[in-house]
Design an enzyme around this catalytic site. Structure first.
Site, PDB file in Angstrom:
ATOM      1  N   SER A  98       0.828  -1.214   0.000  1.00 54.65           N
ATOM      2  CA  SER A  98       0.000   0.000   0.000  1.00 54.65           C
ATOM      3  C   SER A  98       0.860   1.262   0.000  1.00 54.65           C
ATOM      4  CB  SER A  98      -0.876   0.043   1.253  1.00 54.65           C
ATOM      5  OG  SER A  98      -1.804  -1.012   1.260  1.00 54.65           O
ATOM      6  N   TYR A 157     -10.239   4.422 -16.087  1.00 56.97           N
ATOM      7  CA  TYR A 157     -10.197   5.056 -14.763  1.00 56.97           C
ATOM      8  C   TYR A 157     -11.573   5.643 -14.432  1.00 56.97           C
ATOM      9  CZ  TYR A 157      -7.720   6.913 -10.725  1.00 56.97           C
ATOM     10  OH  TYR A 157      -7.289   7.163  -9.442  1.00 56.97           O
ATOM     11  N   LYS A 209     -11.551  11.674  -8.209  1.00 63.63           N
ATOM     12  CA  LYS A 209     -10.246  12.283  -7.884  1.00 63.63           C
ATOM     13  C   LYS A 209     -10.256  13.781  -8.219  1.00 63.63           C
ATOM     14  CE  LYS A 209      -7.760   8.738  -6.378  1.00 63.63           C
ATOM     15  NZ  LYS A 209      -7.508   8.578  -4.942  1.00 63.63           N
ATOM     16  N   THR A 238      -0.571  -2.071  -6.644  1.00 68.34           N
ATOM     17  CA  THR A 238      -1.152  -2.272  -5.303  1.00 68.34           C
ATOM     18  C   THR A 238      -2.479  -3.005  -5.486  1.00 68.34           C
ATOM     19  OG1 THR A 238      -2.417  -0.219  -5.399  1.00 68.34           O
ATOM     20  CG2 THR A 238      -0.226  -0.066  -4.418  1.00 68.34           C
TER      21      THR A 238
END
Ligand code: NAP
Length: 256
Positions: free
Chosen positions: A19, A156, A163, A194
């Site tokens: 992470s 995305y 975001k 991740t």
């Protein structure tokens, strides 16, 4: 002596030792900071507790940031342990898997709300409580964002919209909290492998494109994201707030 000796803060978003939150935690710990951690699912406690122990943390609690009572409980507990805090790392995001493949136009109302709530609103929810514990010297609040907030990145999708809201929140929070000397900034990290990143369709292609095209001809290392967090938390960035720094090997400067 470490730059953060005597400083205390809480890290949201460690799922495992890959992470970005964990790399931030390590960089801050190496400079002497005392850390508190939260994890979301009980299954994650098994992974997060040994990490927290390894940096001498005495505070590790479960917290689903989409639940206001859970956030209140964390800050009440934290206040019992430490009267004040100096920093927060917010490294949390979530969207339904089906909203991170295919087309943005297919996003459902529920999928949109979920991504916005967890990936954007939680910063404000945390900043409100944290700022009430940042007395005297002020503090630093740092979140993690991505280039998909600024430009269209395939798959995305709704996370890019969330975001963008997160980045706008950074500016509004910085304006609101500046008179308490609380700084609010974001790191726009390049792609790093991740758990969350692997949920984005075509993530491996993102890594390949950045490696081929970024000015530094490589992908960012998670340690470099940690060092950027250290810059924001430390006095080195004392005059910087409301800022989004790209830690992305320069990929975002390219026009073509
Ligand atoms: P990660 O290790 O999977 O971390 C994401 C964390 O968010 C996990 O600990 C996750 O917990 C937590 N989370 C999700 N929903 C939550 C909720 N309701 N309450 C509390 N925690 C919740 O992935 P990461 O890549 O390090 O992500 C950290 C941040 O960096 C995210 O904001 C991400 O968008 C950002 N970022 C990542 C990259 C990249 O390429 N990796 C690039 C730029 C920005 P669970 O696992 O229990 O859901």
């Amino acid at each position: 002596m470490g730059m953060l000796v005597g400083k205390k803060g809480i890290i949201f978003g460690v799922a495992n030792d890959h992470s970005l939150a964990w790399y931030c935690a390590k960089a801050l710990h190496e400079e002497g900071a005392e850390l508190a951690f939260t994890y979301q699912g009980e299954a994650l406690e098994r992974r997060v507790r040994p990490l927290a122990d390894s940096v001498g943390s005495k505070f590790i609690e479960q917290c689903d940031l989409s639940n206001d009572e859970a956030i209140d409980k964390i800050f009440t507990e934290l206040k019992k342990q430490w009267a004040t805090i100096d920093f927060v790392i917010h490294a949390v995001a979530f969207a339904n898997k089906q909203d991170l493949e295919g087309h943005f136009v297919d996003t459902t109302r529920d999928g949109f709300k979920l991504a916005m709530d967890v990936s954007a609103y939680t910063l404000t929810a945390v900043a409100k409580r944290a700022s009430e514990m940042m007395n005297g010297d002020g503090g630093s609040i740092v979140t993690l964002t991505y280039y998909g907030a600024e430009k269209v990145v395939p798959h995305y999708n709704v996370m890019g919209v969330a975001k963008a809201a997160l980045e706008a929140s950074v500016r509004y929070l910085a304006a609101d909290l500046g008179d308490k000397n609380i700084r609010v900034n974001a790191i726009s990290a390049g792609p790093v492998r991740t758990l969350a990143a692997m949920g984005i369709a075509g993530f491996r292609d993102m890594l390949k494109v950045v490696e081929a095209k970024a000015p530094l001809k490589r992908n960012i290392q998670a340690e470099e994201v940690g060092k950027t967090a250290l810059y924001f938390v430390s006095n080195m960035s004392s005059g910087v707030t409301g800022e989004i720094i790209h830690a992305d090997c320069g990929y975002s400067i390219l026009g073509m």
